[in-house]
Design an enzyme around this catalytic site. Structure first.
Site, PDB file in Angstrom:
ATOM      1  N   LEU A   1     -37.683  29.737 -24.423  1.00 47.40           N
ATOM      2  CA  LEU A   1     -37.197  28.578 -23.671  1.00 47.40           C
ATOM      3  C   LEU A   1     -35.811  28.132 -24.113  1.00 47.40           C
ATOM      4  CD1 LEU A   1     -40.444  26.409 -23.344  1.00 47.40           C
ATOM      5  CD2 LEU A   1     -39.572  28.174 -21.804  1.00 47.40           C
TER       6      LEU A   1
ATOM      7  N   THR B   1     -49.011  28.218 -21.330  1.00 46.97           N
ATOM      8  CA  THR B   1     -47.849  29.079 -21.162  1.00 46.97           C
ATOM      9  C   THR B   1     -47.391  29.642 -22.504  1.00 46.97           C
ATOM     10  OG1 THR B   1     -47.093  27.927 -19.164  1.00 46.97           O
ATOM     11  CG2 THR B   1     -45.437  29.136 -20.407  1.00 46.97           C
TER      12      THR B   1
ATOM     13  N   GLU C   1     -11.540   8.415 -17.206  1.00 48.32           N
ATOM     14  CA  GLU C   1     -10.366   7.565 -17.003  1.00 48.32           C
ATOM     15  C   GLU C   1      -9.374   7.715 -18.153  1.00 48.32           C
ATOM     16  OE1 GLU C   1     -13.989   5.045 -15.681  1.00 48.32           O
ATOM     17  OE2 GLU C   1     -13.574   6.764 -16.978  1.00 48.32           O
TER      18      GLU C   1
END
Length: 373
Positions: free
Chosen positions: A215, A207, A63
């Protein structure tokens, strides 16, 4: 949908200008979290005289940007905003005060803000100052735009997306554990874009041990998510790449009281945050207790990337809100399944999905679905 008198008020032009506000809001994707994406359009005599969107967390709201870029006085104008204007002090002053100051004649709101600090107060203040207010124009589209924000605000835990790549016969790796690369280069770019749109990315210790991932966001432009490793006994090695480059991408390791105090100290000395969570009966990190801890750190969304045990744990507990499955036109035969045993014996008890989008990236098909709660 209601106006100041409580009677539904909407026109085709309301929808048209709100759609433009939605287009603007999407430009903030990946930059404004944990704030919502918001777009604003100011119209006078049927012509757009100002536009704006929330560009970055901590920066002026939509806004305020629209008002700042207005090409004509706002007195008597109509403002279209996808989310209820804020009425409280946060990183920036209340938007409602500025709107009232402009002497706008009407404000059209897409959807009410679920934030308890707002939650209708902004609309009430506009009405108290004689500004005609219409709420609910394209309400569902405006709500879906910020599904992460709505989940975060109403449930107090992050929105969870599970993403993995699989072969056509449902394997995320061969029987030997080899998985590079199942998906195509275009799918890889898509996956990195997905990373940039989430506050954090989560993997299990397995992992890290197997793939040693970084990552981070590298194949597209975007911010790096917070990296989270679920490691109940702190078995990830000191030379893991996820423990490096903390300047560009921070790391949190979630563990249990079974982990070594010495190992925790070593990680913390390297700038890694260690979270102690409750543990399950199996001695693993309790995911249900982890989620609110992450929410308390302003993490509103999590992208779960693996491995199979972590994905299965999330799905078994029905914690994901979204599933993104990249399926490559390849057959691996015997191998590692993306999702393991869920204890489901009847098809009637299977987890139900609602497909939101099915698309192509290279030769791959991407299924984007939501969990039917």
């Amino acid at each position: 949908m209601y106006g100041i008198s409580g009677v539904a008020v909407m026109s085709m032009s309301d929808e048209r200008f709100m759609r433009r506000a939605l287009q603007l809001a999407r430009r903030g994707a990946g930059w404004v979290s944990p704030n919502p994406m918001v777009g604003a359009v100011i119209v006078k005599d049927g012509t757009i005289i100002g536009e704006g969107y929330h560009r970055k967390f901590g920066a002026p709201h939509a806004e305020i940007n629209a008002i700042a870029h207005a090409s004509a006085p706002l007195a008597g104008a109509t403002m279209y905003v996808t989310l209820e204007p804020c009425s409280h002090y946060g990183k920036t002053p209340p938007c409602v005060d500025k709107i009232i100051e402009t002497r706008a004649a009407r404000v059209v709101v897409g959807v009410q803000d679920p934030n308890p600090l707002v939650a209708g107060r902004g609309i009430q203040l506009l009405e108290e100052h004689g500004i005609e207010t219409t709420v609910g124009v394209l309400e569902e589209e405006c709500r879906q735009l910020n599904e992460i924000f709505f989940k975060y605000m109403t449930a107090g835990i992050p929105f969870v997306t599970v993403k993995y790549a699989q072969t056509l016969d449902g394997r995320i790796a061969t029987a030997t554990g080899h998985s590079k690369w199942i998906s195509s280069e275009p799918s890889l770019r898509f996956a990195h874009r997905l990373r940039s749109l989430h506050d954090s990315i989560l993997v299990g210790a397995g992992t890290v041990l197997r793939d040693d991932p970084e990552l981070t966001v590298r194949h597209v432009r975007g911010r790096n998510p917070v990296r989270i490793v679920v490691d109940s006994t702190l078995r990830i090695p000191d030379n893991a790449r996820i423990l490096d480059t903390q300047r560009n991408a921070t790391t949190i390791v979630a563990t249990t009281v079974r982990s070594s105090v010495e190992r925790r100290d070593i990680l913390e000395q390297r700038g890694i945050e260690v979270l102690i969570t409750d543990e399950t009966k199996q001695g693993r990190v309790d995911l249900e207790s982890l989620l609110p801890q992450l929410a308390a750190k302003n993490i509103s969304s999590i992208l779960v990337e693996g491995g199979a045990d972590v994905i299965t744990s999330f799905v078994h507990r029905k914690l994901p809100d979204r599933m993104v499955i990249i399926t490559a036109p390849k057959i691996a035969g015997k191998g590692i399944e993306g999702i393991g045993d869920l204890g489901i014996n009847k098809i009637d008890n299977s987890i139900q999905l609602v497909f939101k989008k099915i698309s192509r990236r290279g030769d791959d098909v991407i299924f984007d679905a939501r969990i039917r709660k």
